[in-house]
Design a protein around this motif. Sequence first.
Motif, mmCIF file in Angstrom:
data_model
loop_
_atom_site.group_PDB
_atom_site.id
_atom_site.type_symbol
_atom_site.label_atom_id
_atom_site.label_comp_id
_atom_site.label_asym_id
_atom_site.label_seq_id
_atom_site.Cartn_x
_atom_site.Cartn_y
_atom_site.Cartn_z
ATOM 1 N N GLU A 174 0.810 -1.224 0.000
ATOM 2 C CA GLU A 174 0.000 0.000 0.000
ATOM 3 C C GLU A 174 0.840 1.269 0.000
ATOM 4 N N PHE A 175 2.150 1.122 0.053
ATOM 5 C CA PHE A 175 3.008 2.282 0.242
ATOM 6 C C PHE A 175 2.910 3.306 -0.891
ATOM 7 N N ALA A 176 2.961 2.857 -2.142
ATOM 8 C CA ALA A 176 2.943 3.792 -3.282
ATOM 9 C C ALA A 176 1.685 4.652 -3.276
ATOM 10 N N GLN A 177 0.556 4.041 -2.982
ATOM 11 C CA GLN A 177 -0.705 4.781 -2.938
ATOM 12 C C GLN A 177 -0.659 5.857 -1.846
ATOM 13 N N HIS A 178 -0.163 5.509 -0.670
ATOM 14 C CA HIS A 178 -0.105 6.467 0.434
ATOM 15 C C HIS A 178 0.950 7.540 0.183
ATOM 16 N N TYR A 179 2.066 7.152 -0.420
ATOM 17 C CA TYR A 179 3.090 8.144 -0.773
ATOM 18 C C TYR A 179 2.505 9.183 -1.726
ATOM 19 N N ASN A 180 1.784 8.722 -2.745
ATOM 20 C CA ASN A 180 1.187 9.656 -3.705
ATOM 21 C C ASN A 180 0.196 10.599 -3.030
ATOM 22 N N ARG A 181 -0.592 10.094 -2.090
ATOM 23 C CA ARG A 181 -1.537 10.958 -1.367
ATOM 24 C C ARG A 181 -0.813 12.013 -0.531
ATOM 25 N N VAL A 182 0.204 11.589 0.197
ATOM 26 C CA VAL A 182 0.950 12.532 1.034
ATOM 27 C C VAL A 182 1.651 13.567 0.160
ATOM 28 N N PHE A 183 2.265 13.110 -0.923
ATOM 29 C CA PHE A 183 2.966 14.016 -1.829
ATOM 30 C C PHE A 183 1.995 15.037 -2.426
ATOM 31 N N ARG A 184 0.888 14.554 -2.943
ATOM 32 C CA ARG A 184 -0.091 15.459 -3.548
ATOM 33 C C ARG A 184 -0.650 16.433 -2.508
ATOM 34 N N GLY A 185 -0.920 15.963 -1.314
ATOM 35 C CA GLY A 185 -1.407 16.841 -0.254
ATOM 36 C C GLY A 185 -0.395 17.924 0.096
ATOM 37 N N ALA A 186 0.876 17.559 0.148
ATOM 38 C CA ALA A 186 1.921 18.549 0.444
ATOM 39 C C ALA A 186 2.007 19.585 -0.673
ATOM 40 N N ILE A 187 1.926 19.148 -1.911
ATOM 41 C CA ILE A 187 2.006 20.080 -3.046
ATOM 42 C C ILE A 187 0.747 20.956 -3.092
ATOM 43 N N GLU A 188 -0.418 20.401 -2.781
ATOM 44 C CA GLU A 188 -1.640 21.215 -2.746
ATOM 45 C C GLU A 188 -1.545 22.282 -1.660
ATOM 46 N N LEU A 189 -0.980 21.935 -0.528
ATOM 47 C CA LEU A 189 -0.778 22.919 0.544
ATOM 48 C C LEU A 189 0.165 24.031 0.073
ATOM 49 N N ILE A 190 1.201 23.678 -0.627
ATOM 50 C CA ILE A 190 2.120 24.685 -1.169
ATOM 51 C C ILE A 190 1.408 25.553 -2.199
ATOM 52 N N ASP A 191 0.501 24.976 -2.966
ATOM 53 C CA ASP A 191 -0.266 25.762 -3.932
ATOM 54 C C ASP A 191 -1.137 26.803 -3.229
ATOM 55 N N VAL A 192 -1.692 26.448 -2.089
ATOM 56 C CA VAL A 192 -2.469 27.419 -1.300
ATOM 57 C C VAL A 192 -1.556 28.554 -0.832
ATOM 58 N N PHE A 245 -8.276 34.708 -10.131
ATOM 59 C CA PHE A 245 -9.144 33.737 -10.792
ATOM 60 C C PHE A 245 -8.399 33.022 -11.917
ATOM 61 N N VAL A 246 -7.625 33.780 -12.693
ATOM 62 C CA VAL A 246 -6.846 33.177 -13.782
ATOM 63 C C VAL A 246 -5.829 32.184 -13.210
ATOM 64 N N TYR A 247 -5.187 32.543 -12.095
ATOM 65 C CA TYR A 247 -4.243 31.622 -11.467
ATOM 66 C C TYR A 247 -4.957 30.332 -11.031
ATOM 67 N N ALA A 248 -6.083 30.500 -10.342
ATOM 68 C CA ALA A 248 -6.817 29.326 -9.851
ATOM 69 C C ALA A 248 -7.293 28.449 -11.011
ATOM 70 N N LEU A 249 -7.813 29.072 -12.064
ATOM 71 C CA LEU A 249 -8.270 28.312 -13.229
ATOM 72 C C LEU A 249 -7.112 27.591 -13.913
ATOM 73 N N SER A 250 -6.004 28.276 -14.061
ATOM 74 C CA SER A 250 -4.817 27.663 -14.680
ATOM 75 C C SER A 250 -4.319 26.489 -13.852
ATOM 76 N N THR A 251 -4.287 26.680 -12.547
ATOM 77 C CA THR A 251 -3.859 25.599 -11.661
ATOM 78 C C THR A 251 -4.777 24.392 -11.801
ATOM 79 N N PHE A 252 -6.075 24.637 -11.861
ATOM 80 C CA PHE A 252 -7.032 23.549 -12.023
ATOM 81 C C PHE A 252 -6.793 22.802 -13.335
ATOM 82 N N CYS A 253 -6.509 23.552 -14.401
ATOM 83 C CA CYS A 253 -6.326 22.929 -15.721
ATOM 84 C C CYS A 253 -5.074 22.055 -15.791
ATOM 85 N N VAL A 254 -4.025 22.436 -15.087
ATOM 86 C CA VAL A 254 -2.778 21.671 -15.161
ATOM 87 C C VAL A 254 -2.515 20.854 -13.893
ATOM 88 N N ALA A 255 -3.519 20.705 -13.047
ATOM 89 C CA ALA A 255 -3.348 19.999 -11.770
ATOM 90 C C ALA A 255 -2.770 18.592 -11.917
#
Length: 186
Positions: free
Chosen positions: A60-78, A104-114
């Motif tokens: 299960e490690f890869a799945q949890h690593y991806n979640r933690v990594f994505r969560g950390a990057i999403e926090l940095i995006d905020v 708004f343009v930043y948020a939309l762009s971020t959503f498009c390339v998430a």
Amino acid sequence: ERMDHNVDEQLAALTDDSAPWGLDVARRQYETSRMLEYPPLVTYVVTMIVAFAGHWAESEFAQHYNRVFRGAIELIDVVVFLLLLLLLSQLPHMQVASTATRLFVYALSTFCVAPILYTRLDLIVGCLVLLMVVALASKKNAFGLSLAVLAVATWFKLTPILLLPVWAVALMTPSQLTDLRSATMR
């Protein structure tokens, strides 16, 4: 050299039988990344993420690593969004509607390339560069802070060093800029 030796000892201590599987992966990741010549902060960030994700079974490690990594990057995006808001509020003659449109343009762009943005470490470098610009634009003239942030960003990835001339120009007084402009026009 001495710091690497201490880190090596600490990571070597994680390989005993009582260490969770993910921490052993962190040790191996650290050793591998040193051989691949990654900048120092990349190695430590990835090792920390592996350590946070490391309390799971190997399957299960890869799945949890991806979640933690994505969560950390999403926090940095905020944080990037908040820094952008702070920077736009520091600019003279910036109207609320214009600021809202840019955000708004930043948020939309971020959503498009998430799907791409949240799987790479480049957002961390972008956040550090934006923090440097915010420090340069501040009314407090936090040049020391901006240079320190540029140094940290360069430890993470070499490309921010290209902003050193921008930082140097930001230090110049208006008369020095005029002298520079007249010297380059000759």
